[in-house]
Motif scaffolding. Sequence first.
Motif, PDB file in Angstrom:
ATOM      1  N   CYS A 107      -6.333  22.748   0.469  1.00  9.47           N
ATOM      2  CA  CYS A 107      -7.027  23.789  -0.286  1.00  9.47           C
ATOM      3  C   CYS A 107      -6.265  24.176  -1.562  1.00  9.47           C
ATOM      4  O   CYS A 107      -6.612  25.164  -2.218  1.00  9.47           O
ATOM      5  CB  CYS A 107      -7.227  25.014   0.590  1.00  9.47           C
ATOM      6  SG  CYS A 107      -8.196  24.668   2.067  1.00  9.47           S
ATOM      7  N   GLY A 108      -5.224  23.453  -1.831  1.00  5.96           N
ATOM      8  CA  GLY A 108      -4.517  23.703  -3.072  1.00  5.96           C
ATOM      9  C   GLY A 108      -3.640  24.943  -3.073  1.00  5.96           C
ATOM     10  O   GLY A 108      -3.212  25.420  -4.111  1.00  5.96           O
ATOM     11  N   TRP A 109      -3.365  25.470  -1.885  1.00  4.53           N
ATOM     12  CA  TRP A 109      -2.568  26.694  -1.832  1.00  4.53           C
ATOM     13  C   TRP A 109      -1.083  26.381  -1.855  1.00  4.53           C
ATOM     14  O   TRP A 109      -0.268  27.155  -2.318  1.00  4.53           O
ATOM     15  CB  TRP A 109      -2.940  27.512  -0.589  1.00  4.53           C
ATOM     16  CG  TRP A 109      -2.568  28.973  -0.710  1.00  4.53           C
ATOM     17  CD1 TRP A 109      -2.746  29.764  -1.799  1.00  4.53           C
ATOM     18  CD2 TRP A 109      -1.956  29.778   0.279  1.00  4.53           C
ATOM     19  NE1 TRP A 109      -2.292  31.027  -1.548  1.00  4.53           N
ATOM     20  CE2 TRP A 109      -1.801  31.077  -0.264  1.00  4.53           C
ATOM     21  CE3 TRP A 109      -1.530  29.550   1.592  1.00  4.53           C
ATOM     22  CZ2 TRP A 109      -1.239  32.129   0.440  1.00  4.53           C
ATOM     23  CZ3 TRP A 109      -0.993  30.605   2.290  1.00  4.53           C
ATOM     24  CH2 TRP A 109      -0.833  31.884   1.720  1.00  4.53           C
ATOM     25  N   ILE A 110      -0.709  25.246  -1.313  1.00  7.23           N
ATOM     26  CA  ILE A 110       0.650  24.720  -1.473  1.00  7.23           C
ATOM     27  C   ILE A 110       0.507  23.286  -1.942  1.00  7.23           C
ATOM     28  O   ILE A 110      -0.586  22.701  -1.885  1.00  7.23           O
ATOM     29  CB  ILE A 110       1.491  24.791  -0.168  1.00  7.23           C
ATOM     30  CG1 ILE A 110       0.912  23.841   0.895  1.00  7.23           C
ATOM     31  CG2 ILE A 110       1.553  26.223   0.371  1.00  7.23           C
ATOM     32  CD1 ILE A 110       1.807  23.680   2.132  1.00  7.23           C
ATOM     33  N   GLY A 111       1.597  22.712  -2.404  1.00 12.56           N
ATOM     34  CA  GLY A 111       1.539  21.356  -2.898  1.00 12.56           C
ATOM     35  C   GLY A 111       1.552  20.328  -1.782  1.00 12.56           C
ATOM     36  O   GLY A 111       1.996  20.610  -0.664  1.00 12.56           O
ATOM     37  N   ASP A 112       1.120  19.129  -2.101  1.00  7.67           N
ATOM     38  CA  ASP A 112       1.165  18.056  -1.115  1.00  7.67           C
ATOM     39  C   ASP A 112       2.590  17.736  -0.713  1.00  7.67           C
ATOM     40  O   ASP A 112       2.865  17.383   0.432  1.00  7.67           O
ATOM     41  CB  ASP A 112       0.493  16.790  -1.680  1.00  7.67           C
ATOM     42  CG  ASP A 112      -1.028  16.935  -1.715  1.00  7.67           C
ATOM     43  OD1 ASP A 112      -1.560  17.788  -0.954  1.00  7.67           O
ATOM     44  OD2 ASP A 112      -1.664  16.215  -2.487  1.00  7.67           O
TER      45      ASP A 112
END
Lengths: 346, 346, 346, 346
Positions: free
Chosen positions: C44-49
């Motif tokens: 969900c783009g809240w933390i990075g991969d």
Amino acid sequence: MADMNTLLHALAGDAEISLLLSDEAQIAAMLAVERALAEASADCGWIGDDAAAAVAAAVEEFAPDWDGLAAGMAQDGVVVPALVRQLRARVVEPHRVALHKGATSQDIIDTALMLQLVGVFDVFEERLSGLLGKLDGLAETAGGRELMAHTRMQMALPTSWGAKLASWREPLQRHLRALGAMRRTLLVVQLGGPVGDRGSFEGRGDAIAAALARRLDLGLAPPWQATRDPIVGLGNLLALISGSMGKIGADIALLAQNEVAAVRLEGGGGSSAMAHKSNPVNAEVLVALARANAGLAGTLQQAMVHEYERSGAAWTLEWLTLPQMVVNTGASLRLGLALLDQLELL
Amino acid sequence: MADMNTLLHALAGDAEISLLLSDEAQIAAMLAVERALAEASADCGWIGDDAAAAVAAAVEEFAPDWDGLAAGMAQDGVVVPALVRQLRARVVEPHRVALHKGATSQDIIDTALMLQLVGVFDVFEERLSGLLGKLDGLAETAGGRELMAHTRMQMALPTSWGAKLASWREPLQRHLRALGAMRRTLLVVQLGGPVGDRGSFEGRGDAIAAALARRLDLGLAPPWQATRDPIVGLGNLLALISGSMGKIGADIALLAQNEVAAVRLEGGGGSSAMAHKSNPVNAEVLVALARANAGLAGTLQQAMVHEYERSGAAWTLEWLTLPQMVVNTGASLRLGLALLDQLELL
Amino acid sequence: MADMNTLLHALAGDAEISLLLSDEAQIAAMLAVERALAEASADCGWIGDDAAAAVAAAVEEFAPDWDGLAAGMAQDGVVVPALVRQLRARVVEPHRVALHKGATSQDIIDTALMLQLVGVFDVFEERLSGLLGKLDGLAETAGGRELMAHTRMQMALPTSWGAKLASWREPLQRHLRALGAMRRTLLVVQLGGPVGDRGSFEGRGDAIAAALARRLDLGLAPPWQATRDPIVGLGNLLALISGSMGKIGADIALLAQNEVAAVRLEGGGGSSAMAHKSNPVNAEVLVALARANAGLAGTLQQAMVHEYERSGAAWTLEWLTLPQMVVNTGASLRLGLALLDQLELL
Amino acid sequence: MADMNTLLHALAGDAEISLLLSDEAQIAAMLAVERALAEASADCGWIGDDAAAAVAAAVEEFAPDWDGLAAGMAQDGVVVPALVRQLRARVVEPHRVALHKGATSQDIIDTALMLQLVGVFDVFEERLSGLLGKLDGLAETAGGRELMAHTRMQMALPTSWGAKLASWREPLQRHLRALGAMRRTLLVVQLGGPVGDRGSFEGRGDAIAAALARRLDLGLAPPWQATRDPIVGLGNLLALISGSMGKIGADIALLAQNEVAAVRLEGGGGSSAMAHKSNPVNAEVLVALARANAGLAGTLQQAMVHEYERSGAAWTLEWLTLPQMVVNTGASLRLGLALLDQLELL
């Protein structure tokens, strides 16, 4: 309004005990407590004798407005505020302030319960003694007779009816003794005032409590508004009593099986479909009452978690469980007496 | 005999539900079952239409001898033998044999209970819908307002009234759906005959059961005389409902603490000793009812251990628990509605 | 420390189920949740991969310091703070902040329980299916055989083994269906953050919850931190299952009485004193487990009264009851399978 | 096999008590009973002194085959037959027949439990005394300090910390006395033989029972194999103890609320999400243990319905409840001591 569940009560209830726990009995006990409290307060010089006499006169002529009491109960969660309002209107001035002086609702309700329980204990002790007498009679006439013992639901070895009857008898004897002991430890006055520390009695709380106990022929104890182990302990004993009766019921239902035929029950229950049936109804109801009371005992134990100086939730939970347990126990003893009368040892 | 505990009922009972579970309602439901059974039997050609009409006529003019019913209940453990005797005396000959033909007491009692529960479900669904409506109203007006959340009895972080109200709402919504589902799975006819295998209906049992279900507007199911999981499942749902109300009650009693003051209750309960008190009586009773029902649910679960084709002990245990649970649940919903009306969010 | 009650577990426990509920299994499930949460947060783009990958790497190589976890559990009342501290030390910087981001202990614990329950449901469904198969086998070979029915502990009329076996079968079939339905309604993710409103996920809570559910193959639901009816509902179903097994056990113990002799059990229990005994041990234990679970179900219902946004008391009460109920239920099914294997219809 | 729930035990268990109830402790107690029974039988001339010496020698050198015991437990429902087989193989001939002579499994198991409970009572009495001491210490230093009383969850009137501490103290004092009384009434030998009538001891049963009691320093009582009210009474007392601790826990959790701030807890529990939290974990666990034990007490009460001369179902139900209650009670006392150490009155 007619009582709405007369049929179930006819099977598994107890009219005598229900009467001792009725609204009428409870209000009468509360009035006795209010009167005795005024008189005890006069004994200790906290109010005048004329004030106590005025309260006593009001109590004697008092007829409750039941609808008002019910409305007060729903509003306040306890009936005492409404009761005191109604009663106070009957006290001649300037003595109205003497009524309920220093007390809180719980003082009245808990002490009234103790007064009601005196009568309950009388009945229970009489019935337990009756059961012991019947068991003794059976042991006298048939104690030497052989009976096949069963362990883990299988035939074991022969034993005697005397051993079986003794195993039914001993717990009842213990319970009778426990009731006697509880008369001294449980049947005590409650007097603590609003926050349970007798502070509202301005230094005379202990003396008034002692006088109240004398006047009501109850024991004396420190305030127990939030320490409910004696009440819960009563519930535990009730469950032990009905549990012991349930054990007798289970045994008799098993022994009366057609295939076992170690006992016969005269006047067994009939069936709407099978004319040959003679059902061990009283024995079965003893088992059901034992299980119902066992569960209620566990629920009453939940009321031990009592918040702060007085928990409306925990206290109401007591009311939702203990009276039903008292009735169940009474019914157990009543049905046990009937069952032993039906019992024929084969 | 006057109802003996009107005061407690005023606080924690439910007059509307008690009426649906009264002796009168139960006997009326049993009579409806006997009549529908005769008519269903005629539908299937097992008895004649004139016989069914004779039974119906007897039912219509029947007035019970209540003392006789109570005596029969105490004697037989079920009221049906006495009821059938009384009713049969009103059936014109030669049709008396058509009454109760093939049936056993349990068929009548269990099916009558289902008819009574239809009315109970109606009330519960209406009240649950009412609660959902009130919660929606609160959410609409105050959902965005901030509320300090508490976890483990300590202040946590701010949340919104909307989140709090949603957490009260969701379980009630689930329970409403569960009641709807149970109308199809629980509210079914019982028809098994003396030993629960429909053998007494001589091959027409399934058809008569189907006709009976149609006539009573109940669901159809195989005999369930000794498989009581649907009954116990109802008890479980009742405890979930009163448990969800108890959670709301606990929250409100906590939020209404003087020191927290996140809500105010209009018309709180008064004290006999402290004029300043405004007690969260309804909230507390919700907690008490939740705990009482939780315990009763566990006791009712004990009735799953049902001996043989019909256990008098286990069945009686159901009667000692389930009706009280139904009343407690009704009272929970009733008090919950009252409590939300009192509730002012601060 | 050796397991201290191996003997009782050998009789009435369930090694397979206990393993699914062990500390090891629970911590493994929690680690899976922390990893999936990080990955869902990245989805969900809240933390990075890379942060999610760092968390996943830490999880993969993680070996708990068990003493530290136990100490943390005792200190904090939940194991998660200590677990997160230990795990965070393995996450390479600057990604430590990504671990457990937005979550609270309860998110991890409740969701981990759901993962563990998936395995439990698998076992229960397999065993229930096994029981149904065995009952079908018995019905095929002996369903037409006559059996004396008993009602209220008295001989009634002959019925068939087919009817008896069907009465054992139907509830189990219902329970199997109920488990299937509960996979969708109960086995859901918990994600609410500290106060249960997903506010800590800064607007992405719903999306992250959905991604978390997808990754863990669990259902999606709004936060249910303080609304525990699904958990309690599971307990209710467990008690119904063990209750139905207890009914079978009670029937078999009765039918295996020497005097009734409608069934014989191969390999019954021996006695230390009576060589001739063949005790229906498995049948008796089924009754005991049914009663134990019935009581626990009532206790678990008490946990419905859940204070505020998270109650440490009510939640701990769940832990003290539900796992034991799961084991009891597993043991019921295990012993039921063994009992049917022992069963010879006479 | 590692103990599988160390984490929960770290929070809500009791290592010291668990050890007293472990398999090892139980088997050791059983061996002590078998030895004392042989010696008591020799005391009474029922077996020879050399036989008793041979049994004693076997007991001293005995090392159980644990897998065999577990298998025997699962097969027979009790461990004693397997234990006696293993032990008998160590007795030198011709004395093997002297081992377990006249006894039944239940004699050994119940008497062994009493031996184990002696140690449990020691611990409980010590902890209760410790709690009383701590409460006295608090009363000495802070008894005169004012505390706002709360009734029905609302501020009432000021009271003193002395009154509050006394209300915590009195029930614990009562429980300590009750434990002392139970040492005489509960901690008694069980000796009845296969069907509980001492018939297997050929007239010497009473004498052997008395000698056994002397040798084990236990009380003397008639056989109580099927009359379980003392066991259930113990469960009731345990629930009262943990209930009283739960009341203290509830009070402290309420008083420690940030908004009330009448007490502070040093070293409260931390949160994985909110660094500022200091959770009253021990107080909450006390409430949970009280509720768990309350429920278990109700379930144990169900074991009062004990079929015939020995019920495998009811007895197994005791094993599924009582040991857990003992541990819960121990944990309550342990956590109560810790909680009072954390407690700072403000």
